[in-house]
Design a protein around this motif. Structure first.
Motif, PDB file in Angstrom:
ATOM      1  N   ARG A  84       0.518  -5.229   8.350  1.00  0.00           N
ATOM      2  CA  ARG A  84       1.932  -5.500   8.149  1.00  0.00           C
ATOM      3  C   ARG A  84       2.672  -5.593   9.488  1.00  0.00           C
ATOM      4  O   ARG A  84       2.479  -4.767  10.363  1.00  0.00           O
ATOM      5  N   PRO A 135     -11.537   2.432   7.469  1.00  0.00           N
ATOM      6  CA  PRO A 135     -10.230   1.820   7.776  1.00  0.00           C
ATOM      7  C   PRO A 135      -9.811   0.712   6.809  1.00  0.00           C
ATOM      8  O   PRO A 135      -8.945  -0.105   7.154  1.00  0.00           O
ATOM      9  N   CYS A 136     -10.367   0.679   5.591  1.00  0.00           N
ATOM     10  CA  CYS A 136     -10.027  -0.335   4.585  1.00  0.00           C
ATOM     11  C   CYS A 136     -10.281  -1.754   5.106  1.00  0.00           C
ATOM     12  O   CYS A 136      -9.340  -2.549   5.287  1.00  0.00           O
ATOM     13  N   CYS A 188       0.861  -1.181   0.000  1.00  0.00           N
ATOM     14  CA  CYS A 188       0.000   0.000   0.000  1.00  0.00           C
ATOM     15  C   CYS A 188       0.898   1.232   0.000  1.00  0.00           C
ATOM     16  O   CYS A 188       1.980   1.217   0.599  1.00  0.00           O
ATOM     17  N   GLN A 189       0.398   2.300  -0.639  1.00  0.00           N
ATOM     18  CA  GLN A 189       1.219   3.518  -0.717  1.00  0.00           C
ATOM     19  C   GLN A 189       1.422   4.147   0.653  1.00  0.00           C
ATOM     20  O   GLN A 189       2.411   4.846   0.881  1.00  0.00           O
ATOM     21  N   ASP A 190       0.492   3.903   1.581  1.00  0.00           N
ATOM     22  CA  ASP A 190       0.669   4.416   2.943  1.00  0.00           C
ATOM     23  C   ASP A 190       1.487   3.391   3.722  1.00  0.00           C
ATOM     24  O   ASP A 190       0.950   2.385   4.204  1.00  0.00           O
ATOM     25  N   GLY A 206      -0.622   2.397   9.192  1.00  0.00           N
ATOM     26  CA  GLY A 206      -1.232   3.379   8.304  1.00  0.00           C
ATOM     27  C   GLY A 206      -2.251   4.237   9.040  1.00  0.00           C
ATOM     28  O   GLY A 206      -2.803   3.839  10.075  1.00  0.00           O
ATOM     29  N   CYS A 227      -6.029  -2.268   9.327  1.00  0.00           N
ATOM     30  CA  CYS A 227      -6.641  -2.547   8.024  1.00  0.00           C
ATOM     31  C   CYS A 227      -6.207  -3.929   7.515  1.00  0.00           C
ATOM     32  O   CYS A 227      -5.402  -4.613   8.145  1.00  0.00           O
ATOM     33  N   TRP A 228      -6.714  -4.293   6.312  1.00  0.00           N
ATOM     34  CA  TRP A 228      -6.324  -5.591   5.732  1.00  0.00           C
ATOM     35  C   TRP A 228      -4.809  -5.660   5.501  1.00  0.00           C
ATOM     36  O   TRP A 228      -4.237  -6.753   5.523  1.00  0.00           O
ATOM     37  N   ALA A 229      -4.175  -4.480   5.293  1.00  0.00           N
ATOM     38  CA  ALA A 229      -2.709  -4.465   5.089  1.00  0.00           C
ATOM     39  C   ALA A 229      -2.039  -4.519   6.464  1.00  0.00           C
ATOM     40  O   ALA A 229      -1.382  -3.584   6.885  1.00  0.00           O
ATOM     41  N   GLY A 256      -5.244   5.426   7.856  1.00  0.00           N
ATOM     42  CA  GLY A 256      -6.667   5.177   7.603  1.00  0.00           C
ATOM     43  C   GLY A 256      -7.314   4.364   8.699  1.00  0.00           C
ATOM     44  O   GLY A 256      -8.430   4.665   9.150  1.00  0.00           O
ATOM     45  N   SER A 257      -6.620   3.326   9.169  1.00  0.00           N
ATOM     46  CA  SER A 257      -7.174   2.495  10.240  1.00  0.00           C
ATOM     47  C   SER A 257      -6.920   3.118  11.614  1.00  0.00           C
ATOM     48  O   SER A 257      -7.791   3.111  12.483  1.00  0.00           O
TER      49      SER A 257
HETATM   50  S1  SF4 Z   1      -5.860   1.973   5.915  1.00  0.00           S
HETATM   51 FE1  SF4 Z   1      -4.328   0.402   5.365  1.00  0.00          FE
HETATM   52  S2  SF4 Z   1      -4.878  -0.341   3.287  1.00  0.00           S
HETATM   53 FE2  SF4 Z   1      -5.986   1.600   3.692  1.00  0.00          FE
HETATM   54  S3  SF4 Z   1      -4.649   3.180   2.787  1.00  0.00           S
HETATM   55 FE3  SF4 Z   1      -4.100   3.036   4.978  1.00  0.00          FE
HETATM   56  S4  SF4 Z   1      -2.424   1.522   5.085  1.00  0.00           S
HETATM   57 FE4  SF4 Z   1      -3.387   1.324   3.067  1.00  0.00          FE
END
Ligand code: SF4
Length: 292
Positions: free
Chosen positions: A271, A179-180, A64-66, A143, A267-269, A145-146
């Motif tokens: 990591r 939060p994806c 992911c870019q973030d 990230g 989120c699903w990413a 978003g979450s």
């Molecule tokens: S919440 Fe997670 S998947 Fe969504 S943009 Fe941010 S890091 Fe990427």
């Protein structure tokens, strides 16, 4: 003594591993979610996520870019190290250029950016002493978003378990697709305001599918996971059976007049990468055994 230069090199590799390849438990959960979704829209979303993961792994580029801000959990075993905090910071700065990572870390008021993901208290490093004969470091690139959808509440003891469940439901509904999803919920119950938030994030380190050793907490994890998955937010908020990939709870005893509860959303990413450095210089990556 483990040299600072080795720690710095390992941090660069950990970040390359973390942002380009998900741990097996997370990828497996996404594969299972795709196999069990019956509606076309959420299935397509999950397929896109899985294709994206495969492309990122092949090209060794970020999923992911973030690429988040860098949160470290260090278990300082019975090994000698030099300036651990400085070595980790240098590794993060190098990884920002070499992997690369997006330079996300800014001053909270002026928004000034050093462009290397370093700053005051960043990377954030939690250090816990252990008796193990090695140094273990885990990085969680987090990230926004979450993280932005995470919540903390000071409930009253009389609100009890009912209040905890209501808080979890309200937090998830408020978050919706932002939060994806599919997401992982880390929940911290008890302690104090700061402890509940800290252990909520720690809960996100637990591999998916593992439950808390306390049977009462494990039962609450299962109940909340199943109930919250019924909400139907679905992958990327577009509906479907899979809103959550997992839910883990950590707890701490608290003041008799308090009931702190925190939820940290991932989120699903999801990591994370762990490295163990032995005094003889051997390095293992238990979350990424085959490398990135
Ligand atoms: S919440 Fe997670 S998947 Fe969504 S943009 Fe941010 S890091 Fe990427």
């Amino acid at each position: 003594m483990i040299p600072d230069s080795l720690i710095e090199d390992v941090v660069v590799q950990m970040l390359r591993n973390a942002v380009t390849k998900l741990p097996h438990d997370v990828e497996d959960a996404l594969v299972r979610a795709h196999a069990t979704e019956t509606d076309e829209v959420p299935r397509t979303q999950l397929k896109t996520i899985l294709d994206n993961i495969a492309m990122a792994e092949d090209a060794v580029t970020p999923i992911c870019q973030d690429t988040g801000v860098q949160i470290f959990f260090v278990k300082q075993g019975a090994v000698e190290t030099g300036d651990l905090v400085e070595a980790i910071g240098r590794g993060v700065a190098r990884a920002t250029g070499e992997v690369p990572l997006r330079p996300n870390t800014v001053h909270p008021i002026t928004r000034a950016n050093h462009k290397d993901n370093r700053g005051v208290r960043m990377p954030y490093i939690n250090i816990e002493p252990t008796a193990e004969p090695y140094l273990e470091m885990t990085v969680m690139p987090k990230g926004a978003g979450s993280e932005n959808m995470s919540q903390m509440a000071m409930l009253t003891p009389s609100q009890g378990i009912k209040g905890i469940k209501q808080f979890a439901l309200d937090t998830l509904v408020r978050a919706g697709g932002k939060p994806c999803p599919p997401i992982i919920i880390g929940m911290g119950i008890g302690g104090s305001a700061d402890i509940s938030i800290h252990i909520a994030k720690e809960a996100l380190l637990r591999p998916l599918g593992e439950h808390h050793p306390d049977p009462d907490i494990a039962a609450l994890e299962k109940e909340l996971y199943e109930a919250l998955n019924e909400i139907g937010i679905g992958p990327m908020g577009l509906g479907g059976r899979t809103t959550l990939l997992g839910l883990a709870i950590e707890y701490a005893h608290c003041h008799t007049a308090s009931l702190p509860v925190a939820i940290n959303i991932q989120c699903w990413a999801a990591r994370r990468c762990t490295a163990r450095i032995h005094p003889d210089g051997r390095v293992e990556y238990p979350t990424h055994p085959g490398g990135a």
